[in-house]
Design a protein around this motif. Structure first.
Motif, PDB file in Angstrom:
ATOM      1  N   UNK A 271       0.877  -1.175   0.000  1.00  0.00           N
ATOM      2  CA  UNK A 271       0.000   0.000   0.000  1.00  0.00           C
ATOM      3  C   UNK A 271       0.915   1.227   0.000  1.00  0.00           C
ATOM      4  N   UNK A 272       1.218   1.723  -1.190  1.00  0.00           N
ATOM      5  CA  UNK A 272       2.147   2.844  -1.332  1.00  0.00           C
ATOM      6  C   UNK A 272       1.350   4.149  -1.347  1.00  0.00           C
ATOM      7  N   UNK A 273       1.848   5.141  -0.639  1.00  0.00           N
ATOM      8  CA  UNK A 273       1.127   6.394  -0.494  1.00  0.00           C
ATOM      9  C   UNK A 273       0.261   6.436   0.751  1.00  0.00           C
ATOM     10  N   UNK A 274       0.361   5.399   1.588  1.00  0.00           N
ATOM     11  CA  UNK A 274      -0.401   5.322   2.824  1.00  0.00           C
ATOM     12  C   UNK A 274       0.492   5.761   3.982  1.00  0.00           C
ATOM     13  N   UNK A 275       0.028   6.725   4.752  1.00  0.00           N
ATOM     14  CA  UNK A 275       0.807   7.295   5.846  1.00  0.00           C
ATOM     15  C   UNK A 275       0.271   6.815   7.189  1.00  0.00           C
ATOM     16  N   UNK A 288      -4.435  -1.728  16.578  1.00  0.00           N
ATOM     17  CA  UNK A 288      -4.613  -1.277  15.205  1.00  0.00           C
ATOM     18  C   UNK A 288      -3.720  -0.073  14.968  1.00  0.00           C
ATOM     19  N   UNK A 289      -3.583   0.270  13.714  1.00  0.00           N
ATOM     20  CA  UNK A 289      -2.871   1.486  13.324  1.00  0.00           C
ATOM     21  C   UNK A 289      -3.808   2.321  12.463  1.00  0.00           C
ATOM     22  N   UNK A 290      -3.799   3.623  12.699  1.00  0.00           N
ATOM     23  CA  UNK A 290      -4.604   4.537  11.891  1.00  0.00           C
ATOM     24  C   UNK A 290      -3.725   5.051  10.757  1.00  0.00           C
ATOM     25  N   UNK A 291      -4.181   4.867   9.514  1.00  0.00           N
ATOM     26  CA  UNK A 291      -3.412   5.302   8.356  1.00  0.00           C
ATOM     27  C   UNK A 291      -4.275   6.202   7.481  1.00  0.00           C
ATOM     28  N   UNK A 292      -3.604   7.035   6.714  1.00  0.00           N
ATOM     29  CA  UNK A 292      -4.294   7.860   5.720  1.00  0.00           C
ATOM     30  C   UNK A 292      -3.913   7.334   4.344  1.00  0.00           C
ATOM     31  N   UNK A 293      -4.913   6.973   3.526  1.00  0.00           N
ATOM     32  CA  UNK A 293      -4.616   6.368   2.234  1.00  0.00           C
ATOM     33  C   UNK A 293      -4.355   7.431   1.168  1.00  0.00           C
ATOM     34  N   UNK A 294      -4.155   6.994  -0.064  1.00  0.00           N
ATOM     35  CA  UNK A 294      -3.784   7.916  -1.139  1.00  0.00           C
ATOM     36  C   UNK A 294      -4.880   8.923  -1.453  1.00  0.00           C
ATOM     37  N   UNK A 295      -6.115   8.593  -1.117  1.00  0.00           N
ATOM     38  CA  UNK A 295      -7.233   9.519  -1.354  1.00  0.00           C
ATOM     39  C   UNK A 295      -7.457  10.464  -0.172  1.00  0.00           C
ATOM     40  N   UNK A 296      -6.635  10.319   0.865  1.00  0.00           N
ATOM     41  CA  UNK A 296      -6.778  11.170   2.037  1.00  0.00           C
ATOM     42  C   UNK A 296      -7.741  10.644   3.078  1.00  0.00           C
ATOM     43  N   UNK A 298      -8.947   8.245   6.140  1.00  0.00           N
ATOM     44  CA  UNK A 298      -8.364   7.541   7.271  1.00  0.00           C
ATOM     45  C   UNK A 298      -8.933   6.126   7.353  1.00  0.00           C
ATOM     46  N   UNK A 299      -8.029   5.175   7.599  1.00  0.00           N
ATOM     47  CA  UNK A 299      -8.431   3.775   7.728  1.00  0.00           C
ATOM     48  C   UNK A 299      -7.765   3.177   8.958  1.00  0.00           C
ATOM     49  N   UNK A 300      -8.417   2.207   9.539  1.00  0.00           N
ATOM     50  CA  UNK A 300      -7.845   1.469  10.660  1.00  0.00           C
ATOM     51  C   UNK A 300      -7.402   0.104  10.144  1.00  0.00           C
ATOM     52  N   UNK A 301      -6.128  -0.200  10.333  1.00  0.00           N
ATOM     53  CA  UNK A 301      -5.621  -1.497   9.870  1.00  0.00           C
ATOM     54  C   UNK A 301      -5.290  -2.358  11.082  1.00  0.00           C
ATOM     55  N   UNK A 302      -5.528  -3.652  10.941  1.00  0.00           N
ATOM     56  CA  UNK A 302      -5.246  -4.593  12.025  1.00  0.00           C
ATOM     57  C   UNK A 302      -4.296  -5.665  11.521  1.00  0.00           C
ATOM     58  N   UNK A 303      -3.608  -6.300  12.443  1.00  0.00           N
ATOM     59  CA  UNK A 303      -2.689  -7.391  12.126  1.00  0.00           C
ATOM     60  C   UNK A 303      -2.373  -8.120  13.422  1.00  0.00           C
ATOM     61  N   UNK A 304      -1.797  -9.312  13.284  1.00  0.00           N
ATOM     62  CA  UNK A 304      -1.333 -10.020  14.477  1.00  0.00           C
ATOM     63  C   UNK A 304      -0.087  -9.355  15.052  1.00  0.00           C
ATOM     64  N   UNK A 305       0.763  -8.866  14.156  1.00  0.00           N
ATOM     65  CA  UNK A 305       2.018  -8.232  14.560  1.00  0.00           C
ATOM     66  C   UNK A 305       2.226  -6.960  13.748  1.00  0.00           C
ATOM     67  N   UNK A 306       2.859  -5.981  14.383  1.00  0.00           N
ATOM     68  CA  UNK A 306       3.224  -4.736  13.708  1.00  0.00           C
ATOM     69  C   UNK A 306       4.748  -4.588  13.771  1.00  0.00           C
ATOM     70  N   UNK A 307       5.356  -4.431  12.621  1.00  0.00           N
ATOM     71  CA  UNK A 307       6.807  -4.250  12.537  1.00  0.00           C
ATOM     72  C   UNK A 307       7.071  -2.875  11.943  1.00  0.00           C
TER      73      UNK A 307
END
Length: 566
Positions: A271-275, A288-296, A298-307
């Motif tokens: 996911x390039x352009x995601x901050x 979770x992590x809050x990210x801003x996508x290429x369209x501006x 905000x999205x919440x992403x989840x995962x088992x691990x964050x690196x």
């Protein structure tokens, strides 16, 4: 994210890992994880490859870069990764795209003699066998400093002794004492001649990091100096490694693009352009992590691990009170420093190989270094444009605060035109001497400044990609790859590694450390990532053991001419 049979020992669903950052550290971690069956998504704010990537100059398509890349022979982690990245026609993947540089030029201004060093086996420097005792090492370094860099003999001996003091210091003293002392103070450089400072102090530091010797940790500079000297004489290099290597083409073509292709083939998603804007905690873990996508959006992403493989200044911005409550030691990240070290491309109408390797413009107040790229590239440089450009003098400016040699302005205060004009003038003042013109204005086709410098020539000037620097005492503030938060792991050249200095090798090593910690946390049965180590001269083992006893007693190093207490 893809699902399927996992080799991680976690069952039929592959554990999901969000890799935050797509530079060398992030791509390194993604490869190690994907090869072990994890489901990986890389979130990158700007472009894959980070500071290591290459990119086209606007309007011409000529290859540009944040700064030239080089791959010392003592690299073992990154180059192992490169062997695992397929490249058409290469038996050893992208590793086969490395080519040896065989010389170094310390160019001087105002008619002062240059320093030229050959890395060929036929070099006049003495063989490594003569460096096997402190006395012989001191004599050899002093002799080379006096002969090659014209340092006064008594000062050359002092500098050599200080280098050997570091080389024979125990690890406890290196971290407990020398890491807290600047390289300038360690050398007592202020009381020495300009020739000494150019060679031992700033002349050395500017080639290793974007720092002044007054701001550089002795442990960081001493360690990389030791590795470089060992490498020069064939110790500690990986198989086939030489002291100085460069790619045979743009980094994007020769390393980053094939790397991304390999990861895509392994199922890694990008996911390039995601901050990444924030981390959200729940029960002591990253929920979770809050990210801003290429369209501006905000999205919440989840995962088992964050690196996290983000630069230190961007990771520090994620340290909310909730994150710090879960791991208070991460607060030290906010005290870590960055400096500016950015590239400026000069495109030339003819090939001008100043030397078969890197050039340090010793008297340049902006700490300019360069390499002539066409001599190393497989593809003719003319193919990238309209056949009028034959070479690129890829330069790096490492001091953005010192007054210019001619315009008397700091690079931070200059417009792009002023930066290019002053840098070009500084280079010409070094190479055009003795009545010989090596570089003339008629040779210059165009130039291109690293776009990471934003708002140049205005009060709002900024650097979007600063470089982490190892200031005195910074080791204590640098985190390990495993944090106090169970599912958060750190990679990047600012994380503690055995190489210590800001490098692609350090970024790769930290990624391997982070993946190993993640595997432990996940309960994985997969093989752990191998970690290459720097060479430790065995002949100095007894001296280090003796120094360990002295350090424990609070005594100075036995060989230190200054007798600095522990």
């Amino acid at each position: 994210m893809s699902e399927g049979k996992s080799r991680s020992g976690r069952g039929p669903r592959a554990p999901r890992v969000a890799v935050l950052g797509g530079g060398v550290a992030g791509l390194s971690a993604a490869l190690e994880l994907a090869e072990r069956g994890f489901a990986v998504t890389v979130y990158e704010r700007r472009a894959l490859g980070g500071k290591a990537r290459s990119f086209p100059a606007p309007g011409s398509g000529l290859p540009g870069e944040h700064g030239f890349r080089f791959f010392p022979g003592f690299y073992k982690n990154l180059t192992d990764t490169m062997r695992r990245i397929p490249f058409p026609g290469n038996r050893n993947g992208t590793w086969d795209n490395l080519i040896s540089a065989t010389a170094y030029l310390g160019s001087r201004a105002d008619g002062h003699p240059d320093t030229e060093i050959s890395f060929l086996p036929s070099s006049a420097l003495p063989p490594w066998a003569e460096f096997l005792t402190p006395d012989l090492a001191t004599a050899a370094i002093a002799h080379a400093s006096a002969e090659l860099a014209h340092v006064p003999p008594d000062e050359a001996l002092h500098g050599a002794r200080k280098c050997v003091v570091y080389g024979t210091s125990c690890d406890e003293r290196r971290l407990g004492q020398w890491d807290r002392v600047s390289w300038n103070d360690f050398l007592k450089a202020d009381r020495m001649s300009p020739a000494f400072r150019r060679w031992f102090a700033d002349g050395l530091v500017r080639n290793l990091a974007a720092m002044r010797s007054k701001d550089a940790s002795t442990h960081s500079i001493g360690l990389i100096f030791e590795a470089t000297v060992c490498s020069r004489f064939g110790r500690g290099n990986e198989p086939g490694g030489t002291l100085d290597r460069v790619l045979n083409g743009p980094t994007g073509e020769k390393l980053i693009d094939p790397w991304v292709d390999r990861l895509t083939g392994l199922g890694v998603e990008f996911e390039v352009g995601w901050t990444v804007e924030s981390l959200h905690m729940d029960k002591g873990r990253i929920a979770s992590a809050l990210v801003r996508d290429t369209a501006g959006n905000r999205r919440s992403i989840t995962a088992d691990h964050f690196l996290s493989a983000m630069p230190v200044e961007r990771f520090s911005a994620l340290l909310s009170p909730q994150v710090l409550a879960a791991d208070p030691q991460l607060a030290g990240c906010r005290r870590l420093r960055t400096e500016w070290m950015n590239g400026l491309m000069f495109y030339l109408k003819e090939e001008v190989p100043l030397t078969h390797g890197h050039v340090n413009y010793v008297d340049s107040p902006w700490a300019v270094t360069s390499i002539s790229q066409a001599q190393f590239w497989q593809r003719p440089f003319a193919d990238y444009h309209d056949h009028t450009v034959r070479d690129c003098l890829s330069t790096i400016i490492s001091d953005w605060s010192a007054p210019g040699m001619f315009n008397k302005k700091a690079a931070r205060e200059c417009t792009p035109d002023e930066i290019a004009q002053e840098t070009w003038a500084q280079i010409k003042a070094h190479v055009n001497s003795g009545g010989t013109t090596v570089l003339g204005d008629e040779m210059l086709h165009s130039w291109f400044l690293d776009p990471a410098i934003t708002g140049p020539g205005t009060p709002a000037v900024a650097n979007d990609t600063p470089l982490f620097v190892q200031s005195p005492g910074s080791w204590d503030d640098r985190p390990a790859s495993r944090t106090g938060i169970g599912n958060l792991f750190l990679a990047g050249d600012w994380v503690r590694t055995n190489i210590n200095v800001t490098t692609m090798e350090g970024a790769n090593a930290a990624a391997r450390q982070a993946v190993n910690a993640l595997l432990d946390e996940d309960g994985s049965t997969a093989d752990r990532c191998a970690l290459g180590e720097l060479h430790v001269p065995p002949e100095f083992a007894a001296h280090k053991e003796a120094d360990r006893e002295r350090y424990r007693k609070g005594l100075p190093h036995l060989l230190d001419p200054d007798g600095a207490p522990a």
